[in-house]
Enzyme design. Structure first.
Site, mmCIF file in Angstrom:
data_model
loop_
_atom_site.group_PDB
_atom_site.id
_atom_site.type_symbol
_atom_site.label_atom_id
_atom_site.label_comp_id
_atom_site.label_asym_id
_atom_site.label_seq_id
_atom_site.Cartn_x
_atom_site.Cartn_y
_atom_site.Cartn_z
ATOM 1 N N HIS A 206 -1.705 -6.530 6.005
ATOM 2 C CA HIS A 206 -2.889 -7.363 5.807
ATOM 3 C C HIS A 206 -4.142 -6.626 6.277
ATOM 4 C CE1 HIS A 206 -5.603 -10.849 6.818
ATOM 5 N NE2 HIS A 206 -5.300 -11.050 5.554
ATOM 6 N N VAL B 118 -13.165 -4.665 0.363
ATOM 7 C CA VAL B 118 -12.636 -3.387 0.841
ATOM 8 C C VAL B 118 -11.634 -3.678 1.948
ATOM 9 C CG1 VAL B 118 -13.207 -1.213 1.993
ATOM 10 C CG2 VAL B 118 -14.742 -2.143 0.247
ATOM 11 N N THR C 270 0.913 -1.139 0.000
ATOM 12 C CA THR C 270 0.000 0.000 0.000
ATOM 13 C C THR C 270 0.946 1.181 0.000
ATOM 14 O OG1 THR C 270 -1.746 -1.129 1.239
ATOM 15 C CG2 THR C 270 -1.580 1.215 1.587
#
Ligand code: GLY
Length: 284
Positions: A204, A181, A152
């Protein structure tokens, strides 16, 4: 207050041959955000600008280079939060969106809702001048080979006025179900900012949500704990709860931290002492 920005490129396990490219990417993002802070700009503008750099860099799992769903598509999650006003804008599971953090910023500015999801979010995006990426434009060979990992990208900043902001953007986890999501667009999970601190998490997503990771860190900071110890304790709790990996960047009035449970988390920063970068500070 001395401005500061910290940027991460995702917690995970990265082959050595990619390390320099990742460090170059996060350095460029931190420099872009810091240029805004140095010119007297807001923490909010700085984190959005920094994350946009990483969304356009195919090395990272956000925008171009996003992890793919099990259907081979790209669905973006992102959030941006302004600590001074507690305004937040977020988007989730939006297909073919290469500038998710910019759309999240539009949701924040519109002020009507916090989170828009799925293909229907394109109605709002279209009104704001966004266009879907052409077919395949966000898909890289690395992502096709399912090597994007759960990375990310994110940025946190403190501006000269002492305001905090956080932004996070991701393609999510490899082979996720369409419609899934993750933590990044959820306030207090992958993204948080208030009048004391800003946090962006990675790793995670389901575990970060269960641990309410960013909010746990913020609560510890409100209790007077420093940013490194606050993040270390929250990550240790996440590991005990789920056994999974995550990382976080945090900035408050006293300093900043960037620590992770995984092997690496490329990080770059610019603060009152200058610029730097590394591949992570692992929680023991
Ligand atoms: N932390 C990114 C995700 O799980 O979606």
């Amino acid at each position: 207050m001395t401005p500061a920005i910290v940027v991460h490129g995702g917690a995970g396990q990265v082959e050595a041959e990619r390390h320099e490219r990742l460090r170059t990417g996060v350095r460029a993002a931190a420099a872009r955000g810091h240029a805004i802070l140095a010119a007297g700009g807001s923490a909010l503008d700085a984190v959005v600008a920094a994350v946009r750099v990483l969304e356009d860099d195919p090395e990272f799992n956000a925008g171009t280079g996003s992890a793919l769903t099990r259907d081979g598509t790209v669905e973006a999650d992102a959030a941006v939060m302004d600590g001074a006003t507690r305004r937040i804008g977020a988007v989730a599971a939006v297909p073919d969106l290469g500038e998710a953090v910019a759309l999240a910023r539009e949701v924040l500015e519109a002020g009507e809702h916090v989170l828009l999801v799925g293909p229907a979010a394109w109605q709002f995006a279209g009104e704001r001048g966004f266009h879907p990426a052409p077919p395949g434009a966000l898909i890289t060979e690395r992502a096709r080979a399912r090597l994007a990992g759960a990375g990310t990208v994110g940025a946190v900043a403190r501006d000269a006025a002492g305001r905090f902001a956080a932004a996070t953007s991701t393609g999510g986890t490899n082979a996720k179900r369409p419609g899934r999501v993750g933590d990044s667009p959820l306030p207090g999970c992958g993204t948080w900012a208030d009048d004391r601190c800003a946090i962006s998490a990675t790793g995670h997503g389901e575990s970060i949500i269960r641990a309410a990771l960013a909010h746990r860190i913020a609560v510890a900071i409100a209790a007077g704990i420093g940013p490194r110890e606050a993040a270390r304790a929250a990550l240790a709790e996440l590991r005990a709860l789920t056994g999974r990996e995550a990382g976080a960047i945090t900035v408050d009035a006293t300093g900043w931290s960037a620590i992770q449970l995984s092997a690496t988390m490329p990080v770059a920063w610019v603060d009152g002492d200058g610029a730097g970068d590394h591949l992570g500070d692992r929680v023991p």
